[in-house]
Design a protein around this motif. Structure first.
Motif, PDB file in Angstrom:
ATOM      1  N   HIS A   1    -102.813 -95.189 -31.726  1.00 36.49           N
ATOM      2  CA  HIS A   1    -103.601 -94.817 -33.108  1.00 36.49           C
ATOM      3  C   HIS A   1    -104.807 -94.851 -33.542  1.00 36.49           C
ATOM      4  CE1 HIS A   1    -100.822 -90.393 -32.290  1.00 36.49           C
ATOM      5  NE2 HIS A   1    -100.246 -91.381 -32.733  1.00 36.49           N
ATOM      6  N   LYS A   2    -104.801 -96.229 -33.422  1.00 38.24           N
ATOM      7  CA  LYS A   2    -105.506 -97.095 -34.134  1.00 38.24           C
ATOM      8  C   LYS A   2    -105.723 -96.849 -35.907  1.00 38.24           C
ATOM      9  CE  LYS A   2    -107.640 -98.901 -30.614  1.00 38.24           C
ATOM     10  NZ  LYS A   2    -106.812 -98.468 -28.886  1.00 38.24           N
ATOM     11  N   CYS A   3    -104.912 -96.652 -36.648  1.00 36.07           N
ATOM     12  CA  CYS A   3    -104.740 -95.997 -37.912  1.00 36.07           C
ATOM     13  C   CYS A   3    -105.612 -97.475 -39.034  1.00 36.07           C
ATOM     14  CB  CYS A   3    -104.143 -95.663 -39.182  1.00 36.07           C
ATOM     15  SG  CYS A   3    -102.607 -94.321 -37.846  1.00 36.07           S
TER      16      CYS A   3
ATOM     17  N   GLY B   1     -97.793 -90.426 -35.575  1.00 31.46           N
ATOM     18  CA  GLY B   1     -99.061 -90.962 -36.050  1.00 31.46           C
ATOM     19  C   GLY B   1     -99.951 -88.803 -35.262  1.00 31.46           C
TER      20      GLY B   1
ATOM     21  N   GLY C   1     -92.323 -96.470 -36.523  1.00 31.47           N
ATOM     22  CA  GLY C   1     -92.528 -97.902 -34.834  1.00 31.47           C
ATOM     23  C   GLY C   1     -93.089 -98.410 -35.833  1.00 31.47           C
ATOM     24  N   GLY C   2     -94.505 -97.678 -34.930  1.00 35.31           N
ATOM     25  CA  GLY C   2     -95.141 -97.332 -33.432  1.00 35.31           C
ATOM     26  C   GLY C   2     -95.362 -96.173 -33.523  1.00 35.31           C
TER      27      GLY C   2
ATOM     28  N   CYS D   1    -103.547-100.057 -41.039  1.00 36.92           N
ATOM     29  CA  CYS D   1    -101.816 -99.920 -40.429  1.00 36.92           C
ATOM     30  C   CYS D   1    -100.613-100.906 -40.839  1.00 36.92           C
ATOM     31  CB  CYS D   1    -101.660 -99.966 -38.280  1.00 36.92           C
ATOM     32  SG  CYS D   1    -100.507-100.282 -38.255  1.00 36.92           S
TER      33      CYS D   1
ATOM     34  N   PHE E   1    -101.740 -92.322 -40.575  1.00 37.66           N
ATOM     35  CA  PHE E   1    -102.164 -93.117 -41.280  1.00 37.66           C
ATOM     36  C   PHE E   1    -103.302 -93.304 -42.044  1.00 37.66           C
ATOM     37  CE2 PHE E   1    -102.712 -96.622 -44.526  1.00 37.66           C
ATOM     38  CZ  PHE E   1    -102.837 -96.263 -45.729  1.00 37.66           C
TER      39      PHE E   1
ATOM     40  N   THR F   1     -96.500-104.037 -33.944  1.00 33.94           N
ATOM     41  CA  THR F   1     -96.267-102.771 -32.971  1.00 33.94           C
ATOM     42  C   THR F   1     -97.366-101.628 -32.176  1.00 33.94           C
ATOM     43  OG1 THR F   1     -96.368-100.583 -34.697  1.00 33.94           O
ATOM     44  CG2 THR F   1     -95.183-102.054 -35.248  1.00 33.94           C
ATOM     45  N   HIS F   2     -98.320-102.446 -32.372  1.00 33.92           N
ATOM     46  CA  HIS F   2     -99.393-101.800 -31.263  1.00 33.92           C
ATOM     47  C   HIS F   2     -98.853-102.011 -29.905  1.00 33.92           C
ATOM     48  CE1 HIS F   2    -102.122-100.744 -34.497  1.00 33.92           C
ATOM     49  NE2 HIS F   2    -101.396-100.282 -35.332  1.00 33.92           N
TER      50      HIS F   2
ATOM     51  N   CYS G   1     -97.947 -98.080 -29.765  1.00 30.09           N
ATOM     52  CA  CYS G   1     -98.789 -96.967 -30.447  1.00 30.09           C
ATOM     53  C   CYS G   1    -100.372 -97.072 -30.727  1.00 30.09           C
ATOM     54  CB  CYS G   1     -98.548 -97.116 -32.942  1.00 30.09           C
ATOM     55  SG  CYS G   1     -99.341 -96.182 -33.545  1.00 30.09           S
TER      56      CYS G   1
END
Ligand code: SF4
Length: 179
Positions: free
Chosen positions: A31-33, A101, A72-73, A36, A133, A41-42, A29
């Motif tokens: 997106h780096k929310c 995301g 996910g992810g 998280c 998120f 899962t990143h 992933c």
């Protein structure tokens, strides 16, 4: 064909869409929310690879599941294997939910280099929960989504009409009644 997963398939989930569901947890992933819940899962090279046939065998063998959920992810980093998995789920009369995301509009932006792959996967999805998120918009009373910016989208209706149609029956659901 291989897919990279972050953990084993879940069965009988009741929080990732309606009814009993099998959940495919993808790895990777970008997106780096903030805050998280699944930072493990990143890493795009983390998790482990499995052949999609293994997942498809599981889909066919689970008669009590109402559907499958792609989570996910970030599932939209692995559109091709997920498209095949989702297609098999539909052939087995299961509904397909996916979390992303990205926004629906970002996935279908004609300038997006992954437009066609995104579209092919979206063609197999019934409901999409979209958007990052956002911790400031977190609401633990929301059902099936973590923050209020996220939308629960009727994908096929939205694709046909070329505009977003919310699945209002799920958007309005709360875990407990807020007064
Ligand atoms: S999209 Fe999901 S997995 Fe990715 S950073 Fe945001 S909350 Fe975490």
């Amino acid at each position: 064909m291989k897919i990279r997963l972050s953990s084993h398939l879940s069965f009988d989930s009741i929080v990732d869409g309606p009814g009993l569901r099998m959940v495919v947890w993808t790895q990777g992933c970008t997106h780096k929310c903030s805050e998280c819940h699944n930072p493990q899962t990143h890493d795009l090279n983390g998790g482990y690879e499995v052949d999609i046939d293994e997942i498809i065998t599981n889909i066919k063998g689970r008669k009590l599941q109402r559907g499958i959920t792609l989570s996910g992810g970030e599932p939209f980093l692995q559109q091709e294997p997920l498209e095949k998995i989702a297609k098999e789920a539909k052939n087995s009369n299961l509904d397909v939910w996916a979390y992303t995301g990205f926004t629906f509009e970002q996935l279908l932006d004609s300038k997006n280099p992954h437009y066609f792959k995104n579209l092919n996967l979206l063609n197999q999805i019934d409901i999409l929960v979209d958007g990052k998120f956002i911790y400031e918009k977190r609401d633990i009373n929301l059902r099936f989504r973590g923050s209020s910016n996220q939308r629960i989208i009727d994908v096929q209706k939205s694709l046909i009409n070329r505009q977003v149609f919310l699945a209002n029956e799920y958007m309005e659901e709360q875990l407990c009644s807020a007064k």
